[in-house]
Scaffold this active site. Sequence first.
Site, PDB file in Angstrom:
ATOM      1  CG  ASP A  21      -2.035   1.046   1.109  1.00 26.23           C
ATOM      2  OD1 ASP A  21      -2.335   1.506   0.023  1.00 26.23           O
ATOM      3  OD2 ASP A  21      -2.732   1.302   2.199  1.00 26.23           O
ATOM      4  CG  ASN A  69      -7.551  -2.286  -5.690  1.00 28.67           C
ATOM      5  OD1 ASN A  69      -6.726  -2.762  -5.813  1.00 28.67           O
ATOM      6  ND2 ASN A  69      -7.840  -1.146  -5.062  1.00 28.67           N
TER       7      ASN A  69
HETATM    8  C1  FPP Z   1      -1.510   0.029  -3.506  1.00 25.07           C
HETATM    9  O1  FPP Z   1      -1.160   1.306  -3.447  1.00 25.07           O
HETATM   10  C2  FPP Z   1      -1.040  -0.539  -4.650  1.00 25.07           C
HETATM   11  C3  FPP Z   1      -1.906  -1.257  -5.669  1.00 25.07           C
HETATM   12  C4  FPP Z   1      -3.265  -1.153  -5.592  1.00 25.07           C
HETATM   13  C5  FPP Z   1      -1.113  -2.125  -6.769  1.00 25.07           C
HETATM   14  C6  FPP Z   1       0.041  -2.752  -6.357  1.00 25.07           C
HETATM   15  C7  FPP Z   1       0.680  -2.856  -7.431  1.00 25.07           C
HETATM   16  C8  FPP Z   1       2.126  -2.901  -7.771  1.00 25.07           C
HETATM   17  C9  FPP Z   1       2.913  -2.934  -6.741  1.00 25.07           C
HETATM   18  C10 FPP Z   1       2.600  -3.019  -9.186  1.00 25.07           C
HETATM   19  C11 FPP Z   1       2.777  -4.368  -9.736  1.00 25.07           C
HETATM   20  C12 FPP Z   1       2.603  -5.537  -8.891  1.00 25.07           C
HETATM   21  C13 FPP Z   1       3.135  -6.792  -9.379  1.00 25.07           C
HETATM   22  C14 FPP Z   1       2.776  -7.832  -8.411  1.00 25.07           C
HETATM   23  C15 FPP Z   1       3.779  -6.905 -10.576  1.00 25.07           C
HETATM   24  P1  FPP Z   1      -2.268   2.509  -3.930  1.00 25.07           P
HETATM   25  O2  FPP Z   1      -2.227   2.982  -4.940  1.00 25.07           O
HETATM   26  O3  FPP Z   1      -3.651   2.264  -2.896  1.00 25.07           O
HETATM   27  O4  FPP Z   1      -1.832   3.799  -2.842  1.00 25.07           O
HETATM   28  P2  FPP Z   1      -2.409   4.948  -2.103  1.00 25.07           P
HETATM   29  O5  FPP Z   1      -3.052   4.194  -0.892  1.00 25.07           O
HETATM   30  O6  FPP Z   1      -1.406   5.762  -1.452  1.00 25.07           O
HETATM   31  O7  FPP Z   1      -3.394   5.433  -2.515  1.00 25.07           O
END
Ligand code: FPP
Length: 247
Positions: A21, A69
């Site tokens: 996250d 998501n």
């Molecule tokens: C959460 O941060 C992250 C995600 C929903 C996506 C995770 C994906 C990756 C790390 C990229 C690729 C992954 C793989 C396995 C190849 P957020 O967007 O919720 O951040 P925020 O809470 O700060 O808005």
Amino acid sequence: MAIDNRIDQKKLPKHVAVIMDGNGRWAKQRGKLRTFGHNKGVKAVRETVECAAEMGIEHLTLYAFSTENWNRPQREINALMTLLVKTINKETKTLNDNNIRLNAIGDLKSLPKSCLKELNEAIENTKGNTRMTLTLALSYSSRWELVEAVKTIAINVKTGKLDVDSIDESVVDDHLCTLGIPDPELLIRTSGEQRISNFLLWQIAYAELYFTDKLWPDFDRHDFEAAIIDYQGRERRFGKISEQVSA
Ligand code: FPP
């Protein structure tokens, strides 16, 4: 790279689950688009996978995309799916070189066709690997998984394949996407949020929870090692008292 010598190899969790996250906030802090944070998050994924495998962790599960998501702006969803396809494609060789098997859990049929195709190919190409299983939770939520399990169990009862009285915890286990994977002993969440967000609710019944303020793109092998050291310092009682556990 050498593993931190404070880590006891005999007390490693078999399964570590991670809620990655903070990509969006990481990007925002730098005046960039959220997708910039997701792109940077791939490096943290690579480092965590590498460190877990070197340490001897048998199962690593990463929450990469939740059912919720899908409610994000379409542009961000598209960028995440493209990133996923690109990363899986690029990393399959490294997974094979390191004897790591790729697995996925979630409502995979809801993924774009190109993504599912890439994913299935990588799963097939790495299926013989035995050092560690890397499970990506994609279009996953625990409540979705439990509803699906209940439906299948109900059908099996209705059609006479299953007796109601024989339903126990192991029957539920057998109907989850994590069939065959031991429950995580440790769940890590980055970015300072202290929530489970619909992730592996059944499976983490006895997991130790570890929260770190680090945003996911900044999470590195030292942070992963710190989580393991913290886990190893905890007393896991499973409802018993301290004296029973130490006896
Ligand atoms: C959460 O941060 C992250 C995600 C929903 C996506 C995770 C994906 C990756 C790390 C990229 C690729 C992954 C793989 C396995 C190849 P957020 O967007 O919720 O951040 P925020 O809470 O700060 O808005």
